[in-house]
Design a protein around this motif. Structure first.
Motif, PDB file in Angstrom:
ATOM      1  N   ASN A  50       0.795  -1.222   0.000  1.00 45.62           N
ATOM      2  CA  ASN A  50       0.000   0.000   0.000  1.00 45.62           C
ATOM      3  C   ASN A  50       0.829   1.276   0.000  1.00 45.62           C
ATOM      4  N   LEU A  52       3.135   4.486  -0.954  1.00 45.36           N
ATOM      5  CA  LEU A  52       3.182   5.370  -2.102  1.00 45.36           C
ATOM      6  C   LEU A  52       4.363   4.990  -2.999  1.00 45.36           C
ATOM      7  N   SER A  53       4.141   5.018  -4.297  1.00 43.35           N
ATOM      8  CA  SER A  53       5.217   4.763  -5.251  1.00 43.35           C
ATOM      9  C   SER A  53       5.981   6.062  -5.497  1.00 43.35           C
ATOM     10  N   GLU A  56       3.942   8.477  -7.415  1.00 40.16           N
ATOM     11  CA  GLU A  56       2.922   9.167  -6.614  1.00 40.16           C
ATOM     12  C   GLU A  56       3.553  10.259  -5.750  1.00 40.16           C
ATOM     13  N   GLY A 289      -0.538   7.343   1.781  1.00 40.53           N
ATOM     14  CA  GLY A 289      -1.241   8.324   0.959  1.00 40.53           C
ATOM     15  C   GLY A 289      -2.425   8.989   1.614  1.00 40.53           C
ATOM     16  N   ASN A 304      -7.349  10.335   0.176  1.00 42.86           N
ATOM     17  CA  ASN A 304      -6.080   9.687  -0.119  1.00 42.86           C
ATOM     18  C   ASN A 304      -5.512  10.291  -1.398  1.00 42.86           C
ATOM     19  N   LYS A 306      -3.847   9.157  -3.649  1.00 40.57           N
ATOM     20  CA  LYS A 306      -3.913   8.311  -4.834  1.00 40.57           C
ATOM     21  C   LYS A 306      -5.192   8.571  -5.633  1.00 40.57           C
ATOM     22  N   THR A 307      -6.223   9.068  -4.945  1.00 47.35           N
ATOM     23  CA  THR A 307      -7.505   9.298  -5.621  1.00 47.35           C
ATOM     24  C   THR A 307      -8.033  10.719  -5.434  1.00 47.35           C
TER      25      THR A 307
END
Length: 375
Positions: A50, A52-53, A56, A289, A304, A306-307
């Motif tokens: 889960n 963050l990359s 991101e 995130g 979050n 990510k979204t």
């Protein structure tokens, strides 16, 4: 709103209350220490799927720059310079440099050698160095956790060596700092601690005066408060009783005034008169995130990354309640709060602070503190 000058540790920056100026981003909570007071439970299992990359993180920083963010903090949820985190940390630092963002980097200092200190000095950042005591053997005790069977040896000596490398590189040299980052930058080095005592054996209560004097004599900022009671800090036996905390801060205040000519009011927040105003210009993004108002408001999740964009989180209903200072309970009746001498710490002076409760009540419920001054 009028611009406000904020003393950002050793560097002054301009903020406009109500506009996002500062974000903190957590890297993975990998850590080789075992501090019983760690707000992020560093060194425990990390949900790697889960995290963050890098893409991101990069997108997050680009969003921040476009919104007018000037400052990024890496608060030490994990140790940034631990080999497992170092590559990611350096990529974040260089990305911030490219975007014109100034970084506040929290570190244990253990992994700072001479080369690293020079490398960091040439980047736009300030160092917040963990230092509960200058005594290396006692420092080892503060980063160990006998209850969990984790005993650390040698950290205090490595931290002290890292501190010397940072000083040799010029982090506390006002002339060098100003030459590199302008006259508003007086130092780029802080020592960070909480005042801690378990009333038994382990305590840095008697070390605080030495820390204050060391910092003042060496142009180092002292970032000092009480334990944040989230994560492992929620059950930590080192949390200092409010009366003892008040007495120690009062002592530090008197020494600062008499020996160093620094005059500040005693408060339940940071020492040296620093008032946390992050409610009006700050967001925190954790390692997965989730976006929070700050690291103390772990149960208020604005969305979050990510979204959801930073802009959407900043304008979310929960964040608008906080930014408007819609507070109820004891703090709302305090003269210090009304006069903005205190903004009621979301992590220390609230109860039942969740997203759901905040939206249901339309206000932050507060419990007050020992410095409460009723109108």
């Amino acid at each position: 709103m009028e611009n406000n000058a904020l003393k950002h540790y050793g560097r002054e920056m301009t903020i406009i209350p109500g506009e996002l100026t500062d974000i903190w981003i957590a890297i993975p909570a990998y850590c080789n220490l075992a501090c019983s007071y760690c707000y992020a439970c560093g060194g425990e299992r990390v949900k790697e799927d889960n995290l963050l990359s890098w893409g991101e993180f990069e997108k997050l920083l680009e969003q921040a720059a476009l919104m007018g963010v000037k400052s990024v903090g890496i608060p030490g949820a994990g140790e940034p310079l631990l080999p497992h985190n170092r590559e990611l940390t350096m990529k974040i630092l260089r990305k911030c440099e490219a975007l014109g963002l100034y970084v506040t980097l929290f570190t244990t200092g253990e992994f700072i050698d001479e080369k690293t200190a020079v490398e960091l000095f040439n980047l736009p950042l300030e160092i917040m160095l963990k230092c509960n005591t200058l005594d290396p053997e006692k420092q080892d005790q503060f980063v160990s956790d006998p209850v969990r069977g984790k005993i650390v040896h040698g950290y205090g000596e490595k931290r002290n060596r890292g501190l010397r490398f940072l000083m040799d590189a010029g982090f506390n040299d006002s002339k060098l700092c100003q030459e590199k980052f302008g006259e508003k930058t007086t130092t780029r080095l802080s020592l960070v601690t909480s005042i801690m005592t378990d009333e038994k054996e382990l305590s840095n209560f008697d070390d605080m005066v030495e820390l204050l004097r060391f910092c003042r004599k060496n142009n180092i900022h002292l970032d000092c408060d009480d334990i944040l009671t989230v994560g492992r800090g929620a059950g930590c036996e080192l949390c200092t009783a409010e009366e003892k905390f008040r007495d120690k801060v009062t002592e530090l205040c008197e020494i600062d005034r008499e020996e160093f000519g620094r005059d500040w009011e005693v408060s339940s927040g940071y020492i040296a008169g620093m008032v946390c105003g992050r409610y009006s210009y700050h967001l925190f993004v954790d390692q997965y995130g989730d976006i929070h108002p700050c690291i103390g408001a772990e149960k208020v999740i604005l969305g979050n990354i990510k979204t959801m964009s930073l802009s959407q989180a900043w304008e979310s209903p929960a964040m608008q309640i906080i930014r408007a200072r819609n507070y109820g309970g004891a703090c709302a009746q305090c003269l210090n709060f009304k006069e903005h001498k205190c903004n009621s710490c979301l992590g220390r002076r609230t109860e039942n602070l969740t997203t759901e409760a905040l939206l249901a009540k339309g206000e932050v419920e507060t419990i007050g503190c020992w410095n409460c001054c009723k109108v």
